[in-house]
Design an enzyme around this catalytic site. Structure first.
Site, short mmCIF file in Angstrom:
data_model
loop_
_atom_site.label_atom_id
_atom_site.label_comp_id
_atom_site.label_asym_id
_atom_site.label_seq_id
_atom_site.Cartn_x
_atom_site.Cartn_y
_atom_site.Cartn_z
N HIS A 1 1.30 -1.06 0.19
CA HIS A 1 0.00 0.59 0.11
C HIS A 1 0.71 1.36 0.12
CE1 HIS A 1 0.54 -0.33 4.58
NE2 HIS A 1 0.87 0.89 4.20
N HIS B 1 4.08 6.69 4.19
CA HIS B 1 4.57 6.14 3.81
C HIS B 1 4.54 5.25 3.06
CE1 HIS B 1 2.59 3.87 6.85
NE2 HIS B 1 2.44 2.79 5.88
N GLU C 1 7.91 0.83 4.76
CA GLU C 1 7.64 -0.06 6.05
C GLU C 1 6.88 -1.25 4.98
OE1 GLU C 1 3.31 0.02 6.32
OE2 GLU C 1 2.92 -2.07 8.02
#
Lengths: 134, 134
Positions: free
Chosen positions: A7, A79, A130
């Site tokens: 994502h 992020h 991430e």
């Protein structure tokens, strides 16, 4: 090591308005808002064919995105999340390489219930990455 | 309207170093650098299972990412690219909705040889969105 893109997380000042904007103007399929108090955010998932955009609004006093929104009051990309097979191995390799893994390199359980680590944005061209174990 | 995520574009000050960093530390599959003089960039494609990261370095005098790198000398996410069936229809709808489509709303041929438009980042929470016809 990295596999898929999971994502893109975008911090927004008003989640309901942002979800409506993605839905009304981009014809996006958006979820209902979900509170994730243990992660300090309310989230709306924008479902794309091959990945997700996660719209994030701060929740509570210690939200990890509160400072970001102070610096970027109109919102912005917070992020990106990439998938790996094993975050512990990834963390060890990256730390050995001299890449700064946030939180002392220890994986935590992320918003999807899976182990995650975050890499220092200064080590990747101001992109907070991430890594999620999938 | 929006379908899949095509790519995330990240501007970097040194493309060779950035490609090496993604390859060596994240184990990414990266392409050779490709000059795209008509778009004012050198590009490396980071191939993910379901999408791409495009690392961009300025090329030539009028590079569209030169100013971005002046403001963000360490690099940063420049835009995200989402896929649509028809950019002309998308442009008309978005303009009618009051969303600012850059370049007067006219589609141009993008870096992948397909028609694209860009939406004003102030209309989407400081995210520059490219829509590509696929």
């Amino acid at each position: 090591m990295i596999k898929g893109l999971n994502h893109i997380a975008i911090a927004v000042p008003d989640l309901a308005l942002a979800a409506k904007r993605y839905k009304d103007h981009l014809g996006a399929v958006v979820s209902a808002p979900m509170a994730q108090p243990e992660h300090g955010v309310n989230v709306v998932f924008v479902e794309l064919d091959n990945a997700k955009i996660e719209l994030l609004e701060p929740l509570g006093e210690d939200s990890p995105i509160a400072k970001f929104l102070e610096r970027n009051p109109e919102g912005g990309i917070h992020h990106i999340c990439l998938e790996v097979d094993n975050v512990d191995l990834a963390s060890k390799k990256l730390s050995a390489d001299g890449i700064r893994v946030l939180g002392g390199g220890e994986a935590k359980i992320g918003a999807h219930g899976k182990p995650v680590i975050f890499l220092h944005p200064k080590d990747f061209y101001s992109t907070l990455i991430e890594l999620e174990q999938t």
